[in-house]
Design a protein around this motif. Structure first.
Motif, PDB file in Angstrom:
ATOM      1  N   ARG A 166       0.851  -1.182   0.000  1.00  0.00           N
ATOM      2  CA  ARG A 166       0.000   0.000   0.000  1.00  0.00           C
ATOM      3  C   ARG A 166       0.890   1.236   0.000  1.00  0.00           C
ATOM      4  O   ARG A 166       1.827   1.336   0.789  1.00  0.00           O
ATOM      5  N   VAL A 167       0.596   2.153  -0.913  1.00  0.00           N
ATOM      6  CA  VAL A 167       1.416   3.347  -1.065  1.00  0.00           C
ATOM      7  C   VAL A 167       0.616   4.581  -0.653  1.00  0.00           C
ATOM      8  O   VAL A 167      -0.609   4.599  -0.743  1.00  0.00           O
ATOM      9  N   ARG A 179       6.427   7.160  -0.977  1.00  0.00           N
ATOM     10  CA  ARG A 179       6.319   6.599   0.361  1.00  0.00           C
ATOM     11  C   ARG A 179       5.414   5.379   0.385  1.00  0.00           C
ATOM     12  O   ARG A 179       4.382   5.319  -0.278  1.00  0.00           O
ATOM     13  N   LEU A 180       5.809   4.392   1.187  1.00  0.00           N
ATOM     14  CA  LEU A 180       5.021   3.179   1.380  1.00  0.00           C
ATOM     15  C   LEU A 180       4.316   3.218   2.723  1.00  0.00           C
ATOM     16  O   LEU A 180       4.876   3.651   3.723  1.00  0.00           O
ATOM     17  N   HIS A 181       3.098   2.716   2.736  1.00  0.00           N
ATOM     18  CA  HIS A 181       2.342   2.576   3.972  1.00  0.00           C
ATOM     19  C   HIS A 181       2.967   1.462   4.816  1.00  0.00           C
ATOM     20  O   HIS A 181       3.548   0.517   4.262  1.00  0.00           O
ATOM     21  N   PRO A 182       2.887   1.530   6.152  1.00  0.00           N
ATOM     22  CA  PRO A 182       3.463   0.460   6.993  1.00  0.00           C
ATOM     23  C   PRO A 182       2.953  -0.939   6.694  1.00  0.00           C
ATOM     24  O   PRO A 182       3.569  -1.921   7.081  1.00  0.00           O
ATOM     25  N   LEU A 183       1.839  -1.060   5.976  1.00  0.00           N
ATOM     26  CA  LEU A 183       1.322  -2.388   5.645  1.00  0.00           C
ATOM     27  C   LEU A 183       2.320  -3.200   4.837  1.00  0.00           C
ATOM     28  O   LEU A 183       2.208  -4.418   4.742  1.00  0.00           O
ATOM     29  N   ARG A 216       9.981   3.681   4.459  1.00  0.00           N
ATOM     30  CA  ARG A 216      10.472   3.056   3.242  1.00  0.00           C
ATOM     31  C   ARG A 216      10.099   3.913   2.049  1.00  0.00           C
ATOM     32  O   ARG A 216       9.213   4.756   2.143  1.00  0.00           O
ATOM     33  N   ASN A 217      10.722   3.652   0.927  1.00  0.00           N
ATOM     34  CA  ASN A 217      10.284   4.326  -0.281  1.00  0.00           C
ATOM     35  C   ASN A 217      10.085   3.301  -1.387  1.00  0.00           C
ATOM     36  O   ASN A 217      10.567   2.170  -1.311  1.00  0.00           O
ATOM     37  N   VAL A 218       9.346   3.700  -2.400  1.00  0.00           N
ATOM     38  CA  VAL A 218       8.964   2.783  -3.464  1.00  0.00           C
ATOM     39  C   VAL A 218      10.163   2.207  -4.211  1.00  0.00           C
ATOM     40  O   VAL A 218      10.235   0.986  -4.421  1.00  0.00           O
ATOM     41  N   PRO A 219      11.139   3.022  -4.636  1.00  0.00           N
ATOM     42  CA  PRO A 219      12.278   2.439  -5.361  1.00  0.00           C
ATOM     43  C   PRO A 219      13.033   1.390  -4.557  1.00  0.00           C
ATOM     44  O   PRO A 219      13.416   0.345  -5.103  1.00  0.00           O
ATOM     45  N   GLN A 220      13.264   1.628  -3.254  1.00  0.00           N
ATOM     46  CA  GLN A 220      13.967   0.647  -2.429  1.00  0.00           C
ATOM     47  C   GLN A 220      13.167  -0.646  -2.321  1.00  0.00           C
ATOM     48  O   GLN A 220      13.710  -1.744  -2.412  1.00  0.00           O
TER      49      GLN A 220
END
Length: 262
Positions: A166-167, A179-183, A216-220
């Protein structure tokens, strides 16, 4: 409204690539006369190059189509597909947008091919979708030995049952999907020997990842998943959807094993 179109004599053009992936400038297809013979990669109907109010390049049907799978996409959807393709390319993988199966059974938002040939679909799902629909579409990919990871900004029920993240939506209309959601913690960091069959894969004995609650981020995240460094752990498909069982190897997102339950 997709990010790709087919041009006679040049193959498929990708609006997210320099040179459109065919050694052509955008200006060669945008607002020129005579109009280039662009057609949809899905339905084959005529298309034209356009630029959104936010500056995003894309292709649109000359006339609205109600049957084409490429029709009706929003700029928000296109921007997430761009972000996923960019992340995969930055991680050293090939990324093909809006790839369609030869048999017509699926159309992937982003089809990623690893240097070793392993293929994984990154699917942007911003509209509402039922558990059955997502499980069915996931199964179609897996039937062709494709791994798949879904991305959404919604608190969707299907997040529990398929490999997914989930973003957060961008802060502004031109902001990045970063950014990524903690899920995303549903992707577990576990000892490779616990899940790999028959032995640890090339990446070593332990999967890399982040601690619970860490930003976290999406690319990582995309890079870690494509390299097999993060392992998805999903719940068992409930009885109401028992006919939609899934399979995969946790490291490669491809195999005939079922997903590990929580």
């Amino acid at each position: 409204m997709p990010l790709t179109a087919r041009l006679y004599g040049h193959g498929t053009l990708d609006a997210t690539l320099d040179g459109l992936g065919a050694g052509m400038a955008w200006e060669a297809v945008y607002r020129v006369r005579p109009r280039p013979m662009l057609v949809c990669t899905d339905c084959g109907l005529p298309m034209q190059a356009k630029v959104s109010a936010r500056g995003g390049r894309f292709f649109a049907h000359d006339r609205r189509s109600i049957t084409c799978r490429a029709a009706g996409e929003t700029e928000e959807h296109r921007s997430l597909k761009r972000a996923l393709a960019t992340a995969a390319r930055q991680a050293g993988h090939q990324a093909q947008l809006e790839a369609t199966a030869v048999h017509g059974g699926w159309r992937a938002d982003v089809l990623v091919t690893a240097p070793g040939g392993r293929r994984t679909v990154l699917e942007a799902q911003l509209s509402a979708a039922s558990v059955d629909d997502v499980l069915k579409r996931t199964g179609r990919y897996q039937d062709d030995d494709l791994g798949v990871v879904w991305f959404t900004h919604r608190a969707a029920r299907w997040l529990d049952y398929v490999p997914a993240a989930r973003v957060y939506r961008p802060a502004g209309p031109d902001g990045p999907w970063s950014r990524l959601h903690p899920l995303v913690s549903r992707f577990s960091v576990v000892a490779c020997a616990e899940v790999c069959d028959p032995r640890p894969f090339w990446h070593g004995a332990v999967h890399a990842g982040w601690g619970h609650g860490e930003e976290r981020n999406v690319p990582q995240f995309v890079a870690a998943v494509l390299r097999g460094l993060l392992v998805p752990r999903t719940r068992r498909v409930p009885a109401a959807h028992a006919g939609r069982s899934l399979r995969s190897t946790p490291c490669s997102l491809q195999s005939r094993k079922r997903w590990m339950p929580d």
